[in-house]
Scaffold this motif. Structure first.
Motif, PDB file in Angstrom:
ATOM      1  N   GLU A 268       0.801  -1.222   0.000  1.00 56.05           N
ATOM      2  CA  GLU A 268       0.000   0.000   0.000  1.00 56.05           C
ATOM      3  C   GLU A 268       0.833   1.270   0.000  1.00 56.05           C
ATOM      4  O   GLU A 268       0.401   2.294  -0.548  1.00 56.05           O
ATOM      5  N   ARG A 269       2.028   1.246   0.571  1.00 55.14           N
ATOM      6  CA  ARG A 269       2.744   2.492   0.846  1.00 55.14           C
ATOM      7  C   ARG A 269       3.920   2.686  -0.105  1.00 55.14           C
ATOM      8  O   ARG A 269       4.705   1.780  -0.358  1.00 55.14           O
ATOM      9  N   THR A 270       4.038   3.892  -0.653  1.00 56.22           N
ATOM     10  CA  THR A 270       5.186   4.295  -1.463  1.00 56.22           C
ATOM     11  C   THR A 270       6.294   4.799  -0.543  1.00 56.22           C
ATOM     12  O   THR A 270       6.031   5.477   0.452  1.00 56.22           O
ATOM     13  N   MET A 271       7.534   4.456  -0.870  1.00 52.60           N
ATOM     14  CA  MET A 271       8.679   4.854  -0.054  1.00 52.60           C
ATOM     15  C   MET A 271       9.591   5.791  -0.830  1.00 52.60           C
ATOM     16  O   MET A 271       9.718   5.671  -2.054  1.00 52.60           O
ATOM     17  N   ASP A 272      10.199   6.710  -0.105  1.00 49.21           N
ATOM     18  CA  ASP A 272      11.239   7.594  -0.657  1.00 49.21           C
ATOM     19  C   ASP A 272      12.533   7.232   0.068  1.00 49.21           C
ATOM     20  O   ASP A 272      12.713   7.558   1.247  1.00 49.21           O
ATOM     21  N   LEU A 273      13.450   6.564  -0.639  1.00 47.80           N
ATOM     22  CA  LEU A 273      14.593   5.938   0.010  1.00 47.80           C
ATOM     23  C   LEU A 273      15.880   6.718  -0.209  1.00 47.80           C
ATOM     24  O   LEU A 273      16.113   7.305  -1.265  1.00 47.80           O
ATOM     25  N   VAL A 274      16.725   6.683   0.843  1.00 46.80           N
ATOM     26  CA  VAL A 274      18.073   7.256   0.805  1.00 46.80           C
ATOM     27  C   VAL A 274      19.051   6.144   1.182  1.00 46.80           C
ATOM     28  O   VAL A 274      18.844   5.426   2.173  1.00 46.80           O
ATOM     29  N   LEU A 275      20.128   6.000   0.385  1.00 45.80           N
ATOM     30  CA  LEU A 275      21.105   4.939   0.612  1.00 45.80           C
ATOM     31  C   LEU A 275      22.346   5.495   1.304  1.00 45.80           C
ATOM     32  O   LEU A 275      22.947   6.476   0.845  1.00 45.80           O
ATOM     33  N   GLU A 276      22.713   4.883   2.422  1.00 42.15           N
ATOM     34  CA  GLU A 276      23.942   5.226   3.128  1.00 42.15           C
ATOM     35  C   GLU A 276      24.852   4.003   3.149  1.00 42.15           C
ATOM     36  O   GLU A 276      24.395   2.875   3.334  1.00 42.15           O
ATOM     37  N   MET A 277      26.164   4.246   2.949  1.00 44.99           N
ATOM     38  CA  MET A 277      27.157   3.161   2.939  1.00 44.99           C
ATOM     39  C   MET A 277      28.168   3.399   4.036  1.00 44.99           C
ATOM     40  O   MET A 277      28.878   4.412   4.041  1.00 44.99           O
ATOM     41  N   CYS A 278      28.210   2.479   4.973  1.00 49.27           N
ATOM     42  CA  CYS A 278      29.090   2.620   6.141  1.00 49.27           C
ATOM     43  C   CYS A 278      30.234   1.617   6.031  1.00 49.27           C
ATOM     44  O   CYS A 278      30.005   0.409   5.877  1.00 49.27           O
ATOM     45  N   ASN A 279      31.453   2.117   6.120  1.00 50.98           N
ATOM     46  CA  ASN A 279      32.623   1.241   6.038  1.00 50.98           C
ATOM     47  C   ASN A 279      32.780   0.415   7.309  1.00 50.98           C
ATOM     48  O   ASN A 279      32.412   0.838   8.411  1.00 50.98           O
ATOM     49  N   THR A 280      33.356  -0.760   7.139  1.00 47.26           N
ATOM     50  CA  THR A 280      33.699  -1.610   8.280  1.00 47.26           C
ATOM     51  C   THR A 280      35.221  -1.688   8.368  1.00 47.26           C
ATOM     52  O   THR A 280      35.939  -1.037   7.618  1.00 47.26           O
ATOM     53  N   SER A 281      35.722  -2.518   9.269  1.00 45.84           N
ATOM     54  CA  SER A 281      37.174  -2.623   9.429  1.00 45.84           C
ATOM     55  C   SER A 281      37.848  -3.270   8.229  1.00 45.84           C
ATOM     56  O   SER A 281      39.047  -3.077   8.010  1.00 45.84           O
ATOM     57  N   SER A 282      37.080  -4.016   7.426  1.00 49.06           N
ATOM     58  CA  SER A 282      37.688  -4.709   6.285  1.00 49.06           C
ATOM     59  C   SER A 282      37.058  -4.320   4.949  1.00 49.06           C
ATOM     60  O   SER A 282      37.699  -4.437   3.910  1.00 49.06           O
TER      61      SER A 282
END
Length: 417
Positions: A334-348
């Motif tokens: 039923e619901r439309t989404m407005d999405l934002v992508l975030e990329m978080c680095n890890t130790s490797s």
């Protein structure tokens, strides 16, 4: 071949009938117990000569228990679910009178229903002395438990008196196979079905066919054979026999059809996978068949947003960028989404690109594919983690860690594509 049960009915009018019920079954191979000894023993060659003279043994293979003769059934035997029950019914007029309007009726009573097995419901005009009425009935057994075969005979005497008698034959239907199923969900929409089939009878079975008939939502691929030198060879070997109490495992891969896979809201909750069709043969080719009820599986829940991998390499070089393809699906209907992508680095794992970028609006039950680039600074088996999706409408963030694993090797090692 037959096993016979007799029943004699005699009324005060001196009319006598014999009702015979004969189960039609195939014979079995005659077996004997070989008794032999070495030539240096006291009997010498006596035992061996006796076995060579025995007409029931195989010429040149006398020490085998299996002979060349057939043995007629000595009892009613076992009837298993999925087999065909066949019986010969004979009504004989033992009296010296001619009777009229003879009707022979055979019904099978189970725990849930009553079935008419007679080939014809028409009455025979007359039956002379020492004559009989014969009928052969067949029924594919589809229920386990107690079955009662009811044989009823009605007729009219010379004096016009209507007579009637019936006889009950009770037998048990046993379960031949124990079938257990397990479902395994893959990272994609594929579903793996493992079917464990155990022979719980006392005789070997030849497994003629074990197949999965999928529902309209899935395509199925059997994983019970391998390709050897261009030929498809079964994983169970050249002999498809299942010994008593032995278990065999069959594996199938189900993949949603394209028209259903594209609609994220359809494959939710309890879904029908299909049913197993099992065909086997026992003693001298007697055939049995079972179909399971519709197999159901609880589809895994993915929440509001599902992130899956469409493509990722198995092995990558250390500190060299590699590419993956992600698929983001709006599981809401039923619901439309407005999405934002975030990329978080890890130790490797280190992401390459702009974090916090807008992906735009994603309508209900729709999806989009996203190509991403990353690199690893540590060798070994590394987990791809650190993706965050934020719905700006609800201010809700979805975290995705341990999405997949890649093997990172030194750049000096050549990676095969």
């Amino acid at each position: 071949m037959r096993f016979c049960i007799n029943y004699k009915s005699q009324h005060a009018t001196s009319v006598s009938f014999t009702l015979q019920l004969m189960r039609l079954t195939k014979p079995t191979l005659f077996t004997n117990i070989p008794v032999t000894c070495e030539e240096k023993d006291l009997p010498g060659d006596l035992f061996n000569q006796l076995m060579r003279d025995d007409p029931s043994t195989v010429n040149g293979a006398e020490i085998l228990m299996l002979g060349e003769m057939l043995t007629l059934p000595q009892n009613f035997g076992n009837i298993f679910l999925g087999e065909t029950f066949s019986s010969y019914i004979s009504v004989h007029n033992d009296s010296n009178q001619v009777v009229k309007d003879i009707l022979v009726k055979a019904d099978l009573q189970t725990s849930s229903q009553r079935l008419n097995l007679s080939a014809s419901n028409a009455a025979v005009a007359e039956l002379k002395p020492d004559c009989c009425i014969d009928d052969v009935i067949h029924h594919e057994v589809k229920e386990i438990g107690t079955h009662i075969l009811v044989c009823a005979v009605s007729y009219t005497t010379q004096g016009g008196e209507k007579m009637y008698f019936r006889k009950f034959f009770k037998f048990q239907v046993l379960k031949p196979l124990d079938v257990k199923t397990k479902f395994y969900n893959a990272e994609t929409d594929e579903v793996f079905l493992e079917a464990q089939i155990q022979n719980i009878t006392t005789s070997p079975m030849f497994m003629e066919k074990v197949s999965l008939e999928p529902s309209i939502m899935y395509n199925v691929a059997e994983l019970n054979s391998v390709n050897q030198a261009g030929e498809c060879v079964t994983t169970f070997g050249s002999r498809a026999y299942l010994q008593p109490m032995d278990t065999r495992q069959y594996l199938y891969c189900l993949k949603p059809k394209k028209e259903f896979a594209e609609k994220a809201g359809i494959i939710k909750g309890v879904t029908v996978i299909g049913k197993l069709d099992i065909v086997w043969k026992t003693n001298l080719g007697e055939r049995g068949r079972l179909q399971t009820s519709q197999l159901q599986r609880m589809a895994p829940g993915y929440g509001d947003v599902r992130l899956s991998l469409e493509a990722i390499p198995d092995t990558v070089n250390l500190e060299e960028p590699f590419h993956i393809t992600c698929k983001i699906t709006n599981c809401s209907s039923e619901r439309t989404m407005d999405l934002v992508l975030e990329m978080c680095n890890t130790s490797s794992i280190h992401w390459c690109g702009i974090s916090g970028r807008q992906l735009g609006k994603l309508h209900p039950s729709s999806s989009l594919c996203l190509a991403l680039t990353l690199l690893s600074s540590v060798q070994g088996l590394q987990s791809v983690s650190g993706l965050r999706l934020t719905d700006t409408f609800l201010k809700r963030t979805y975290e995705y860690d341990d999405i997949a694993q890649v093997c990172v090797v030194s750049s000096a090692v050549k990676v095969e594509s």
